[in-house]
Scaffold this active site. Structure first.
Site, short mmCIF file in Angstrom:
data_model
loop_
_atom_site.label_atom_id
_atom_site.label_comp_id
_atom_site.label_asym_id
_atom_site.label_seq_id
_atom_site.Cartn_x
_atom_site.Cartn_y
_atom_site.Cartn_z
N ASN A 110 -10.05 -0.60 -0.15
CA ASN A 110 -8.60 -0.42 -0.08
C ASN A 110 -7.98 -0.87 -1.41
O ASN A 110 -7.99 -2.05 -1.72
CB ASN A 110 -8.06 -1.26 1.09
N CYS A 154 0.82 -1.22 0.00
CA CYS A 154 0.00 0.00 0.00
C CYS A 154 0.85 1.26 0.00
O CYS A 154 0.35 2.34 -0.30
CB CYS A 154 -0.93 0.01 1.20
N HIS A 182 -3.66 7.08 3.09
CA HIS A 182 -4.03 5.79 2.47
C HIS A 182 -5.45 5.45 2.89
O HIS A 182 -5.81 5.57 4.07
CB HIS A 182 -3.05 4.73 2.95
O1 UT7 Z 1 -3.76 -1.52 3.62
C1 UT7 Z 1 -3.06 -2.19 4.58
C2 UT7 Z 1 -3.52 -1.79 5.88
N1 UT7 Z 1 -4.67 -2.53 6.27
C3 UT7 Z 1 -5.43 -2.04 7.21
O2 UT7 Z 1 -5.19 -0.95 7.60
C4 UT7 Z 1 -6.54 -2.86 7.79
C5 UT7 Z 1 -6.48 -2.71 9.28
N2 UT7 Z 1 -7.51 -3.42 10.02
C6 UT7 Z 1 -8.82 -3.12 9.94
O3 UT7 Z 1 -9.21 -2.27 9.20
C7 UT7 Z 1 -9.76 -3.82 10.89
O4 UT7 Z 1 -9.02 -4.53 11.85
C8 UT7 Z 1 -10.73 -4.77 10.18
C9 UT7 Z 1 -11.74 -3.97 9.38
C10 UT7 Z 1 -9.98 -5.73 9.27
C11 UT7 Z 1 -11.51 -5.60 11.21
O5 UT7 Z 1 -12.19 -4.75 12.12
P1 UT7 Z 1 -12.15 -5.03 13.68
O6 UT7 Z 1 -12.98 -4.00 14.30
O7 UT7 Z 1 -10.70 -5.08 14.06
O8 UT7 Z 1 -12.88 -6.42 13.78
P2 UT7 Z 1 -12.31 -7.81 14.35
O9 UT7 Z 1 -11.39 -8.43 13.37
O10 UT7 Z 1 -11.81 -7.60 15.74
O11 UT7 Z 1 -13.64 -8.67 14.40
C12 UT7 Z 1 -14.73 -8.31 15.27
C13 UT7 Z 1 -15.89 -9.23 15.00
C14 UT7 Z 1 -15.52 -10.69 15.07
O12 UT7 Z 1 -16.60 -11.40 15.63
P3 UT7 Z 1 -16.57 -11.86 17.19
O13 UT7 Z 1 -15.35 -12.71 17.33
O14 UT7 Z 1 -16.50 -10.59 17.96
O15 UT7 Z 1 -17.86 -12.61 17.33
C15 UT7 Z 1 -15.42 -11.10 13.62
O16 UT7 Z 1 -15.66 -12.45 13.39
O17 UT7 Z 1 -16.43 -9.00 13.69
C16 UT7 Z 1 -16.50 -10.26 12.99
N3 UT7 Z 1 -16.26 -10.00 11.59
C17 UT7 Z 1 -17.26 -9.79 10.69
N4 UT7 Z 1 -18.59 -9.78 10.81
C18 UT7 Z 1 -19.31 -9.52 9.70
C19 UT7 Z 1 -15.08 -9.90 10.94
N5 UT7 Z 1 -15.28 -9.63 9.66
C20 UT7 Z 1 -16.61 -9.55 9.47
C21 UT7 Z 1 -17.42 -9.29 8.33
N6 UT7 Z 1 -18.75 -9.27 8.51
N7 UT7 Z 1 -16.89 -9.03 7.11
#
Ligand code: UT7
Length: 345
Positions: A302, A127, A272
């Site tokens: 992204n 990125c 970004h």
């Molecule tokens: O370009 C390179 C740089 N990349 C980034 O900057 C990405 C950085 N990270 C992020 O943007 C975030 O961490 C994410 C968007 C990837 C994830 O968001 P989060 O708030 O950190 O969610 P999480 O991974 O902690 O997941 C929270 C919950 C989980 O469920 P439980 O365990 O709490 O029941 C996941 O299973 O959300 C669930 N979950 C979803 N639910 C519905 C994860 N993905 C999804 C989804 N739809 N697509």
């Protein structure tokens, strides 16, 4: 004595000028909404919108290649600048989703453009590809001020999404950006161009395995093998999130300090576009008001190396960048790599 210990000769080298012009972009026609995503994986619009700010992304059609997007963006750049194809000396493509391990996407793009003889190679800083590529262009222009560099960013991330990994597959989109990097301004009536005022790139290689795009030679394959999960994009989202916020804030301050600038000097911040929450956290930690922070992640997801070029193009269209403005751009990605630049329009 360590030859590098005496940095006085290094710092005495002139800082080369880099002007950027002719900004072209291209995204695939196919728009994939969050509601479309609900049919592809176990997700819903509400989760994607509130956690990321993403509503739509563009995906390559089955018969479309990343290089096709790159060529359309590059043709716009040539048309915008009026620079003839024969004048291009270098084609540099920033991508982490090259069409082949070899040849470079730059060679494919140059061939499709009809540009047979030029320096052509790819940069993979994920990125952060656009910012790293600016730094590389600066070095080429220092060595050869007559160079006319076609700087392209292009990603085809939809080709590496794992539909069983819902926390990652909803985030990415495809797109391309292009511009010309020259040592002298091109002065095109009616078109904005920018002078690179400051640039800083960095990395933390300890964390290389927190975001990966597979398909390389780390896995041995024989003909007929099926692929495993590591063939696709894998990411430890939460960890990446924390690192991204810290790195984007610190590199932004570094690149400003380097030229004696402060956050108050910034007219527009184009970070970004990975996640709205990251963008808002970085903007607020830098003390920037929301109207100085550009956001378009909702429309593209992204797009990795292309996210800043696509955001810059939208900022032009919306009249958010005007002559005399200082624009701070900053990016973070796999590697980890990160970098920032100040562009004086
Ligand atoms: O370009 C390179 C740089 N990349 C980034 O900057 C990405 C950085 N990270 C992020 O943007 C975030 O961490 C994410 C968007 C990837 C994830 O968001 P989060 O708030 O950190 O969610 P999480 O991974 O902690 O997941 C929270 C919950 C989980 O469920 P439980 O365990 O709490 O029941 C996941 O299973 O959300 C669930 N979950 C979803 N639910 C519905 C994860 N993905 C999804 C989804 N739809 N697509």
């Amino acid at each position: 004595m360590d030859a590098l210990a005496d940095s006085s000769t290094l710092s005495a080298l002139p800082s080369p000028s880099l002007y950027l012009s002719g900004f072209g972009t291209c995204v695939p026609e196919k728009v994939v909404t969050n509601f479309d995503m609900e049919r592809l994986t176990d997700t819903n619009d509400e989760w994607i919108t509130t956690r990321t700010g993403i509503r739509n992304r563009h995906f390559l059609a089955a018969d479309e290649q990343p290089s096709d997007l790159a060529v359309r963006a590059a043709q716009q750049t040539l048309a915008n600048t009026g620079v003839p194809l024969e004048r291009i000396t270098h084609t540099i493509v920033a991508t982490c989703t090259p069409e082949y391990l070899s040849p470079s996407t730059a060679c494919v793009v140059a061939q499709k453009l009809g540009l047979r003889h030029c320096v052509a190679f790819d940069i993979n800083a994920a990125c952060t590809g656009f910012v790293y590529a600016l730094n590389v262009c600066q070095a080429f222009l220092c060595a050869d001020p007559q160079a006319c560099i076609l700087l392209v960013t292009v990603e085809g991330l939809s080709r590496r999404l794992n539909w069983k990994d819902r926390s990652t597959c909803v985030l990415f989109g495809d797109g391309a950006g292009a511009s010309l990097a020259t040592a002298q301004p091109l002065n095109i009536p009616g078109h904005l161009s920018a002078k690179l005022q400051s640039i800083q790139c960095s990395s933390d290689t300890e964390c290389w395995d927190l975001i990966c795009v597979g398909g390389g030679t780390h896995e041995a394959h024989v003909l007929g093998d099926s692929v495993s999960e590591t063939f696709f994009v894998t990411m430890q989202g939460r960890e990446v999130f924390k690192h991204a916020v810290r790195a984007l804030v610190s590199i932004s301050l570094e690149v400003l300090n380097k030229e004696g600038l402060s956050v108050e000097d910034v007219d527009l911040f184009i970070p970004h576009q990975a996640n709205l929450r990251i963008i808002e956290a970085v903007g607020s930690r830098l003390g920037l008001p929301a109207d100085k922070v550009f956001v378009n992640v909702g429309n593209y997801g992204n797009t990795s190396a292309s996210s800043i070029p696509l955001a810059m193009a939208d900022a032009f269209k919306q009249g958010r960048i005007k002559p005399g403005m200082k624009v701070l751009v900053a990016s973070f990605g796999s590697g980890f790599t990160w970098g920032a630049a100040v562009l004086q329009f």
